[in-house]
Design an enzyme around this catalytic site. Structure first.
Site, PDB file in Angstrom:
ATOM      1  N   LYS A  94       0.824  -1.213   0.000  1.00 39.72           N
ATOM      2  CA  LYS A  94       0.000   0.000   0.000  1.00 39.72           C
ATOM      3  C   LYS A  94       0.856   1.261   0.000  1.00 39.72           C
ATOM      4  CE  LYS A  94      -4.320  -1.520   2.214  1.00 39.72           C
ATOM      5  NZ  LYS A  94      -5.257  -1.219   3.303  1.00 39.72           N
TER       6      LYS A  94
ATOM      7  N   LYS B 261     -11.931  -3.932  -2.953  1.00 46.58           N
ATOM      8  CA  LYS B 261     -12.638  -2.652  -2.844  1.00 46.58           C
ATOM      9  C   LYS B 261     -11.863  -1.540  -3.535  1.00 46.58           C
ATOM     10  CE  LYS B 261     -14.514  -3.127   1.811  1.00 46.58           C
ATOM     11  NZ  LYS B 261     -13.554  -3.051   2.907  1.00 46.58           N
TER      12      LYS B 261
ATOM     13  N   LYS C  68      -7.111 -10.513  -6.839  1.00 46.96           N
ATOM     14  CA  LYS C  68      -8.208 -10.622  -5.880  1.00 46.96           C
ATOM     15  C   LYS C  68      -9.303  -9.594  -6.190  1.00 46.96           C
ATOM     16  CE  LYS C  68      -8.018  -9.090  -1.641  1.00 46.96           C
ATOM     17  NZ  LYS C  68      -7.975  -8.804  -0.212  1.00 46.96           N
TER      18      LYS C  68
HETATM   19  P1  AMP Z   1     -11.543  -5.689   3.266  1.00 47.79           P
HETATM   20  O1  AMP Z   1     -12.331  -5.566   1.990  1.00 47.79           O
HETATM   21  O2  AMP Z   1     -10.075  -5.722   3.017  1.00 47.79           O
HETATM   22  O3  AMP Z   1     -11.959  -4.698   4.335  1.00 47.79           O
HETATM   23  O4  AMP Z   1     -11.874  -7.124   3.867  1.00 47.79           O
HETATM   24  C1  AMP Z   1     -12.958  -7.429   4.677  1.00 47.79           C
HETATM   25  C2  AMP Z   1     -13.066  -8.937   4.821  1.00 47.79           C
HETATM   26  O5  AMP Z   1     -13.426  -9.542   3.571  1.00 47.79           O
HETATM   27  C3  AMP Z   1     -11.762  -9.612   5.264  1.00 47.79           C
HETATM   28  O6  AMP Z   1     -12.043 -10.709   6.115  1.00 47.79           O
HETATM   29  C4  AMP Z   1     -11.179 -10.065   3.972  1.00 47.79           C
HETATM   30  O7  AMP Z   1     -10.260 -11.118   4.122  1.00 47.79           O
HETATM   31  C5  AMP Z   1     -12.425 -10.483   3.180  1.00 47.79           C
HETATM   32  N1  AMP Z   1     -12.207 -10.348   1.731  1.00 47.79           N
HETATM   33  C6  AMP Z   1     -11.879  -9.201   1.074  1.00 47.79           C
HETATM   34  N2  AMP Z   1     -11.741  -9.432  -0.251  1.00 47.79           N
HETATM   35  C7  AMP Z   1     -11.987 -10.760  -0.443  1.00 47.79           C
HETATM   36  C8  AMP Z   1     -11.996 -11.614  -1.595  1.00 47.79           C
HETATM   37  N3  AMP Z   1     -11.737 -11.149  -2.829  1.00 47.79           N
HETATM   38  N4  AMP Z   1     -12.296 -12.926  -1.407  1.00 47.79           N
HETATM   39  C9  AMP Z   1     -12.569 -13.400  -0.164  1.00 47.79           C
HETATM   40  N5  AMP Z   1     -12.574 -12.653   0.960  1.00 47.79           N
HETATM   41  C10 AMP Z   1     -12.280 -11.350   0.839  1.00 47.79           C
END
Ligand code: AMP
Ligand code: TRP
Length: 330
Positions: free
Chosen positions: A114, A199, A196
Site C-alpha cells: 500500500k 474494494k 483478488k
Molecule cells: P476488506 O475488503 O479488506 O476490508 O476485507 C474485509 C473482509 O473480507 C476480510 O475478512 C477479507 O479477508 C475479506 N475479503 C476481502 N476481499 C476478499 C476476496 N476477494 N475474497 C474473499 N474474501 C475477501
C-alpha cells in the site's frame, strides 16, 4: 462459558461479493452454530489510514453496519459496534506502539504494497495499522478471528505482540487464532482472475457490489472474462471459470461438484445467465433487507449503542489491567 469471536470490515469503498463469501457468509454460519459469543466491528479508524471524504465516510459506516445485518448477522445473537465509538482501541494501540520493535512492522507485506501505491503521502497511521488491528482483537480475548488469507500476517503479528506484552509485564492477553474457509477465502476479479476482487480496484467491472442493481449484475457477469475451451470445469488451468463456479456454489448453496454437474452441457453463455439469476435473486433479498434497515435510523442506532456498550464493558476491564501492569498509575 462460550468461545468468543471477533472480526471486522473497513467502511472504505463498497462491499462486494468477495467480502460476502469470504467474510459475512462465514460469520453468519458461525453465528448460527450457536457455539460462540460474537463481536463484529465496523473498523472506521482503519479506514482513515488512507484519505477518506468525511461525508462519504459517515454514510459508509452506517451502510456497512446495515449490510452486516442484511447479510445475516442478527443483533440479538451477535454484537455489532463501531470501532471509533470505543476509545479503548486507540488507547491500547499506543501502548503496543511503545513495545513493538520497528523491524516487526517493517516486514508487513500489506504496508509495503500500500505504501508503494501512496508514495510520499503514506501516513504514519498506515504503518501502524497492524497494531490497531492487534488492539481490536486483544482487547476482547477472542478464541477465533475469522478473516481472509490476506490478514494472516497481521494476525501473526497480533500473537507476537500479545506474547511480548505478557512476557514483559505479566499475563494480560490470550493468543488469538485465525479461522478461515479454503474455498471462498479468495474470490478473484471478474476482469482478471489472477487478481483478488478488491474494494480498491479501479476497474468497476471486476467486482460485483452487494448493492449493484439487477441490470448491472447481469452486465458484469456477461462481461466476465472466461478461459479458452468451453467446459464448465473447476480446474487450475481454468482460473476464470473456476472463480465463477466458486461464486455460483457460494451463492446457490450447492457444492462445486454439483454446480459442475448441473452445468455440464451448458455453454459459457448459458452458465453465465444461470449465475446472474442466482446472484440477482440472492443480492435482491439482501438489498430489500438493507433498504428497510437504512431507513430505520432509530433501530440501527439502538443496535450500535448496545453493541458499543457491550464492547466497552469488556474492553474497559482489559485497559485497567494493562494500565496496572505497565505502571500507569498515580
Ligand atoms: P476488506 O475488503 O479488506 O476490508 O476485507 C474485509 C473482509 O473480507 C476480510 O475478512 C477479507 O479477508 C475479506 N475479503 C476481502 N476481499 C476478499 C476476496 N476477494 N475474497 C474473499 N474474501 C475477501
Ligand atoms: N484489517 C482487516 C481487513 O482489512 C480489518 C480488521 C481490522 C480486522 N481489525 C480487525 C479483522 C480485527 C479482524 C479482526 O480485512
Amino acid at each position: 462459558m462460550k468461545s468468543r469471536i471477533f472480526s471486522g470490515i473497513q467502511p472504505s469503498g463498497d462491499l462486494h461479493i468477495g467480502n460476502y463469501l469470504g467474510a459475512l457468509a462465514q460469520w453468519s454460519k458461525l453465528q448460527e452454530s450457536g457455539d460462540y459469543e460474537i463481536l463484529f466491528c465496523v473498523v472506521d479508524l482503519h479506514a482513515i489510514t488512507v484519505p477518506q471524504d468525511p461525508v462519504i465516510l459517515k454514510k459508509k459506516i452506517r451502510e456497512v453496519a446495515a449490510l452486516y445485518i442484511a447479510c445475516g448477522i442478527d443483533p440479538s445473537k451477535s454484537k455489532i459496534f463501531i470501532q471509533s465509538e470505543n476509545p479503548d482501541h486507540a488507547y491500547l494501540t499506543w501502548i503496543f506502539d511503545c513495545i513493538t520493535p520497528m523491524g516487526w512492522m517493517e516486514r508487513m507485506t500489506q504496508y509495503k504494497d500500500k505504501s508503494k501505491k501512496n508514495g510520499e503521502r503514506t501516513s504514519v497511521g498506515l504503518f501502524n495499522y497492524p497494531l490497531l488491528m492487534a488492539s481490536d482483537i486483544l482487547l476482547y480475548d477472542p478464541d477465533l478471528v475469522p478473516v481472509g488469507d490476506d490478514q494472516k500476517q497481521h494476525l501473526e503479528l497480533a500473537a507476537d505482540v500479545a506474547e511480548k506484552f505478557n512476557k514483559t509485564f505479566g499475563e494480560a492477553f490470550k493468543i488469538p487464532k485465525i479461522f478461515n474457509q479454503k474455498e471462498t477465502a479468495r474470490i478473484m476479479s471478474l476482469s482478471n482472475p489472477t487478481a483478488k476482487m478488491s474494494k480498491s480496484d479501479e476497474d468497476p467491472s471486476g467486482s460485483i457490489l452487494l448493492l449493484d442493481d439487477a441490470e448491472t449484475i447481469e452486465k458484469k457477469v456477461k462481461r466476465a472474462v472466461t478461459d479458452s475451451g468451453n467446459e464448465i470445469q473447476y480446474h487450475s488451468d481454468k482460473p476464470a471459470i473456476s472463480n465463477l463456479l466458486a461464486i455460483y456454489s457460494g451463492f446457490s448453496g450447492t457444492s462445486i461438484e454439483n454446480a459442475e454437474r448441473k452445468n455440464k452441457n451448458s455453454s459459457y453463455g448459458e452458465f453465465k445467465a444461470d449465475l446472474a439469476s442466482v446472484l440477482v435473486e440472492k443480492l435482491g433479498e439482501i438489498q430489500r433487507r438493507f433498504n428497510e434497515l437504512i431507513k430505520d435510523e432509530a433501530h440501527l442506532n439502538t443496535v450500535l449503542d448496545e453493541g458499543r456498550d457491550f464492547a466497552h464493558s469488556i474492553s474497559s476491564k482489559k485497559i485497567e489491567l494493562v494500565k496496572d501492569l505497565v505502571g500507569l498509575r498515580r
